[in-house]
Every structure is written in C-alpha cells, then in structure tokens.
Design a protein around this motif. Structure first.
Motif, PDB file in Angstrom:
ATOM      1  N   ASN A  72       0.834  -1.200   0.000  1.00 11.12           N
ATOM      2  CA  ASN A  72       0.000   0.000   0.000  1.00 11.12           C
ATOM      3  C   ASN A  72       0.869   1.251   0.000  1.00 11.12           C
ATOM      4  N   VAL A  73       0.522   2.175  -0.872  1.00 13.49           N
ATOM      5  CA  VAL A  73       1.246   3.436  -0.989  1.00 13.49           C
ATOM      6  C   VAL A  73       0.266   4.596  -0.867  1.00 13.49           C
ATOM      7  N   ILE A  74       0.640   5.598  -0.086  1.00 15.41           N
ATOM      8  CA  ILE A  74      -0.090   6.870  -0.062  1.00 15.41           C
ATOM      9  C   ILE A  74       0.644   7.833  -0.976  1.00 15.41           C
ATOM     10  N   SER A  75      -0.097   8.500  -1.847  1.00 18.24           N
ATOM     11  CA  SER A  75       0.484   9.499  -2.739  1.00 18.24           C
ATOM     12  C   SER A  75      -0.215  10.832  -2.498  1.00 18.24           C
ATOM     13  N   ASN A  76       0.558  11.859  -2.154  1.00 14.64           N
ATOM     14  CA  ASN A  76       0.005  13.161  -1.793  1.00 14.64           C
ATOM     15  C   ASN A  76       0.201  14.192  -2.892  1.00 14.64           C
ATOM     16  N   SER A  77      -0.830  15.010  -3.096  1.00 12.93           N
ATOM     17  CA  SER A  77      -0.757  16.150  -4.017  1.00 12.93           C
ATOM     18  C   SER A  77      -1.545  17.295  -3.395  1.00 12.93           C
ATOM     19  N   PHE A  78      -0.835  18.354  -3.030  1.00  8.75           N
ATOM     20  CA  PHE A  78      -1.470  19.462  -2.313  1.00  8.75           C
ATOM     21  C   PHE A  78      -1.365  20.741  -3.138  1.00  8.75           C
ATOM     22  N   GLY A  79      -2.517  21.376  -3.397  1.00 12.31           N
ATOM     23  CA  GLY A  79      -2.540  22.535  -4.277  1.00 12.31           C
ATOM     24  C   GLY A  79      -2.809  23.838  -3.559  1.00 12.31           C
ATOM     25  N   PHE A  80      -2.674  24.922  -4.303  1.00 15.25           N
ATOM     26  CA  PHE A  80      -2.986  26.249  -3.782  1.00 15.25           C
ATOM     27  C   PHE A  80      -4.422  26.286  -3.262  1.00 15.25           C
ATOM     28  N   GLY A  81      -4.664  27.191  -2.347  1.00 17.90           N
ATOM     29  CA  GLY A  81      -5.998  27.315  -1.776  1.00 17.90           C
ATOM     30  C   GLY A  81      -6.313  26.225  -0.773  1.00 17.90           C
ATOM     31  N   GLY A  82      -5.312  25.426  -0.393  1.00 16.78           N
ATOM     32  CA  GLY A  82      -5.556  24.338   0.553  1.00 16.78           C
ATOM     33  C   GLY A  82      -6.293  23.179  -0.055  1.00 16.78           C
ATOM     34  N   ASN A  83      -6.152  22.979  -1.382  1.00 21.52           N
ATOM     35  CA  ASN A  83      -6.833  21.879  -2.058  1.00 21.52           C
ATOM     36  C   ASN A  83      -5.954  20.635  -1.956  1.00 21.52           C
ATOM     37  N   ASN A  84      -6.189  19.831  -0.933  1.00 25.09           N
ATOM     38  CA  ASN A  84      -5.306  18.718  -0.580  1.00 25.09           C
ATOM     39  C   ASN A  84      -5.900  17.382  -1.021  1.00 25.09           C
ATOM     40  N   ALA A  85      -5.116  16.621  -1.774  1.00 22.38           N
ATOM     41  CA  ALA A  85      -5.582  15.332  -2.275  1.00 22.38           C
ATOM     42  C   ALA A  85      -4.606  14.233  -1.876  1.00 22.38           C
ATOM     43  N   SER A  86      -5.144  13.151  -1.344  1.00 20.87           N
ATOM     44  CA  SER A  86      -4.343  11.968  -1.021  1.00 20.87           C
ATOM     45  C   SER A  86      -4.981  10.745  -1.673  1.00 20.87           C
ATOM     46  N   LEU A  87      -4.140   9.909  -2.256  1.00 21.25           N
ATOM     47  CA  LEU A  87      -4.591   8.686  -2.905  1.00 21.25           C
ATOM     48  C   LEU A  87      -3.954   7.495  -2.191  1.00 21.25           C
ATOM     49  N   VAL A  88      -4.682   6.393  -2.107  1.00 18.96           N
ATOM     50  CA  VAL A  88      -4.115   5.137  -1.619  1.00 18.96           C
ATOM     51  C   VAL A  88      -4.182   4.123  -2.762  1.00 18.96           C
ATOM     52  N   ILE A  89      -3.020   3.644  -3.148  1.00 19.25           N
ATOM     53  CA  ILE A  89      -2.922   2.664  -4.218  1.00 19.25           C
ATOM     54  C   ILE A  89      -2.359   1.383  -3.623  1.00 19.25           C
ATOM     55  N   SER A  90      -2.994   0.260  -3.957  1.00 15.16           N
ATOM     56  CA  SER A  90      -2.695  -0.993  -3.270  1.00 15.16           C
ATOM     57  C   SER A  90      -2.386  -2.120  -4.254  1.00 15.16           C
ATOM     58  N   LYS A  91      -1.621  -3.066  -3.771  1.00 16.07           N
ATOM     59  CA  LYS A  91      -1.340  -4.266  -4.553  1.00 16.07           C
ATOM     60  C   LYS A  91      -2.638  -5.014  -4.830  1.00 16.07           C
ATOM     61  N   TYR A  92      -2.776  -5.513  -6.046  1.00 18.04           N
ATOM     62  CA  TYR A  92      -3.992  -6.247  -6.398  1.00 18.04           C
ATOM     63  C   TYR A  92      -4.008  -7.604  -5.711  1.00 18.04           C
ATOM     64  N   GLU A  93      -5.035  -7.800  -4.942  1.00 17.18           N
ATOM     65  CA  GLU A  93      -5.266  -9.084  -4.282  1.00 17.18           C
ATOM     66  C   GLU A  93      -6.592  -9.610  -4.805  1.00 17.18           C
ATOM     67  N   GLY A  94      -6.540 -10.642  -5.625  1.00 21.71           N
ATOM     68  CA  GLY A  94      -7.767 -11.143  -6.245  1.00 21.71           C
ATOM     69  C   GLY A  94      -8.818 -11.464  -5.257  1.00 21.71           C
TER      70      GLY A  94
END
Length: 404
Positions: free
Chosen positions: A382-404
């Motif tokens: 599992n990985v958290i990927s952060n992207s934070f923009g002007f105006g306090g527009n904060n986005a975080s994604l969680v991308i995970s290994k595929y487990e069938g």
C-alpha cells in the motif's frame, strides 16, 4: 455495494523518460531530469533549473501520431504521447467498444503558445492567424483535442485545482465508476513549462536556483517541471469480464480543502492530515499496512513543514519510508498527481522505494527524515500518494497491490 476500482493501463512522459519504462529506469539509476531549459525564451534560461522534456514539438507530433499542424499546443502534445501509451498498455484499440469517460487536468492549457504572441494579442492594431491561438488558452482545449484525436465521445471534464489537479481527476473517475456511471475511465493530466508559471512562482520567492531539496533544512524552493500521465481505471466486474491485466487497485482517496490561504498550507498541516486520514480510512487499510508514502514534497519552506507535521500527526514515530520524487521530474503542477500515482504503482509492482535526492540535513522543525537511498526487493502492498494545491486543495490517494 460500490465496485472496486482497478488500474489497467498507464502512460507517461516526463523529464526522466518518454514512457513508463523509461521513467522506471531513470528512477532506479537515481538520475535526475533537472537542468536548464532548451525551449523557453526566458531571462532565467541559465538561472533556474527545470524538469523539461527534452523533445521538441516536431518530435512530439511524431510520437503523438499526428501531422504537424496549428492549434496543438505543447501541453496537448505531451498529453497525447502519454495517452497513446496508456491506451496501448490497457489493450484499448477502439474506445467505442466500451463507453469510456475522460477526466483531464491542466493549469496552463496552451499558455506555452499564447504567451509568445501576448503583445500582439493585446495590440488592437495587430491582426493575423496568431489570434487563433487564444482558443488554446482554455485548459479544456487540450482535453477536447486529445479526446477528438484518440476517439473519446462520452463524458469529458477538465479539472484545474493547481498541484492537486490530476489527483482530483483520478478521484473523479473512480467516483463515476463506483456510482455505476461508467465501467471504464481514463484520468490524468498534462502540463507544459511556460514563462508565466516560471515568473509567477519566482515572484513568490519559492523557486530554487539549485536542484530542489525536499524536506531538507537548507531547502529554498521548488523546480518547475513539465510532463503528462494518464491511468486507465476499470470496475472490477468489467476488468474481469474483459480479462484486463490488473496493475494495482485504487483503494482510497480524499480531497480535504482547508482554505487556509491562497498559496500557503496551514502550518500544522490540517488539510494534509485530513486528506491522508480519510483516504486511508476509505481504503480499509491500517497505518501499519502502509509501506511507502510518495509525499508532495515541493521543497518550499511552507509545504515541507506543513506536510511533515501532518505525517507526524498521523504516524507518530512509526512513519513508513517516504520520499519526494520531484527532484527527478521537477514539480509538474497539474500532471504531478497522475505522474506520482504511476510511481506508486511502480513501487508496488517492483518492490522499490525511491530515494529523496539532494537531501543532506533533517529539518529542525521535524523528527522525521525522508528515505535517501534506493531500496529494492521491498514488500510494498500500500502506498499513499500526496498532491497538495494552492488554496488548501489537498488530495491523497491510496494505491494498493492487487489481491484477487
């Protein structure tokens, strides 16, 4: 129950590679793409390093599979190159075979071209074909041209929320799949370097004249970059029925808009903390199940303090390895979220933690420091990927290994 969302195709072009494989190779070799610009006519040409794609527009036209013609900005061309690869990896030959939505992100649109004729455009005595370039300034222009070129005919949207734009595009696409509106979405962003953005960030006094140093005590600012990246998202039912190759699962996401300041995050990282916390909660994973964090890590004075404090609030002293990959690519603004989402998938599939280049001294405000060496053969689920923009527009994604 909402469907799971899988990643089945990826395409990208950045300062360190013309495709996904090229990016992975340069990441493994720890080779930065930062340097001085070849294509921007600016007084900072030999002063401010940037992450520039070392391909001229004629080459980009060829790689995009279209003849040289007016109206296609560098932003659009970078997007087309990345889009072609994403569709090819996902095995998509005809988009009409399955209704497919397209969510694109950009903050500059065709500014890279219109700024060259700016003084002609504002001169009422001037006329000529240059006037047509004004249409490309709309960020949606590159969306429409990419869509028309490759064949998107379903829902399209353009997101422009500064540095979180393409992360938000991925969220939007995933939400549409979970809502049952589409079984397949293509989401990401594209951005070209421009004098306007270079001058704008420099006026904020947060551009480094050296290669950027995220989370370092001596950091003085970011380096801008350009590039494009797109990911193909598919519902679980469609991916399995289509026999798609599943690269990873998009398990969690959150946008938390703190609205603290037009250009600065809250000192305690309130928005960043909320975005990470809620994204992880959505994923159903625990703190202990996160093996790597691709931080926003711009190397500006404010961002790294704010994001660092948010990380400490969330993980305490048991923080997993984290690093910023912007010393490789530069800060690609609207494209950053999608580029770094692909890096998250690469980390999972190859068992790699990417190093935070140029780091030498821990920040005095923090008790944590980034990973500075390439780590391979690491189990990453599992990985958290952060992207934070002007105006306090904060986005975080969680991308995970595929487990069938």
């Amino acid at each position: 129950m909402a469907e799971r969302v899988f990643i089945t195709g990826m395409g990208m072009v950045t300062a360190i590679g013309d495709n996904v494989a090229g990016n992975l190779q340069r990441l493994r070799q720890q080779e930065s793409g930062l340097g001085f610009t070849d294509y921007i006519d600016t007084i900072y040409k030999q002063v401010l390093p940037v992450g520039e794609v070392k391909l001229d527009n004629t080459t980009l036209f060829r790689m995009a599979g279209i003849p040289v013609q007016d109206g296609f900005s560098r932003t659009t061309l970078l997007g087309l190159v990345a889009m072609r690869e994403a569709l090819q990896q996902a095995g998509i030959q005809h988009l009409q075979d399955e209704p497919t939505g397209f969510i694109n992100a950009s903050t500059v649109g065709g500014m890279c071209d219109t700024e060259k004729v700016y003084f002609d455009l504002i001169n009422p005595e001037k006329s000529g074909t240059f006037i047509e370039s004004i249409h490309t300034l709309d960020c949606a222009d590159c969306t429409q041209r990419i869509a028309d070129t490759v064949g998107f005919t379903e829902h399209m949207a353009t997101i422009s929320t500064a540095c979180s734009s393409s992360a938000n595009a991925l969220m939007f696409g995933a939400r549409m799949i979970k809502a049952g509106m589409y079984q397949r979405m293509v989401c990401g962003g594209t951005e070209a370097l421009t004098r306007f953005t270079l001058n704008g960030f420099n006026s904020l006094k947060n551009v480094d004249k050296q290669f950027c140093r995220p989370f370092d005590q001596q950091r003085t600012g970011l380096n801008l970059g350009e590039g494009a990246a797109y990911l193909v998202l598919e519902s679980e039912s469609f991916a399995k029925a289509n026999n798609s190759t599943i690269l990873a699962e998009f398990t969690g996401y959150c946008n938390a808009n703190e609205a603290f300041h037009p250009t600065s995050p809250s000192p305690e990282g309130d928005g960043a903390y909320a975005a990470m916390k809620n994204a992880l909660a959505m994923s159903g994973r625990t703190l202990e199940e996160v093996q790597y964090i691709n931080v926003h890590g711009t190397a500006t004075l404010n961002n790294d303090i704010s994001e660092g404090r948010a990380l400490e609030r969330m993980f305490g002293t048991a923080i997993p390895p984290f690093s910023s990959t912007k010393p490789f690519t530069g800060h690609t603004l609207a494209a950053a979220g999608a580029i770094e989402a692909i890096y998250a998938v690469l980390a999972i599939r190859n068992g790699i933690i990417f190093p935070n280049l140029n780091f030498s001294e821990r920040m005095e405000e923090l008790q944590i420091a980034p990973a500075t060496e390439l780590q391979e053969e690491v189990v990453i689920n599992n990985v958290i990927s952060n992207s934070f923009g002007f105006g306090g527009n904060n986005a975080s994604l969680v991308i995970s290994k595929y487990e069938g």
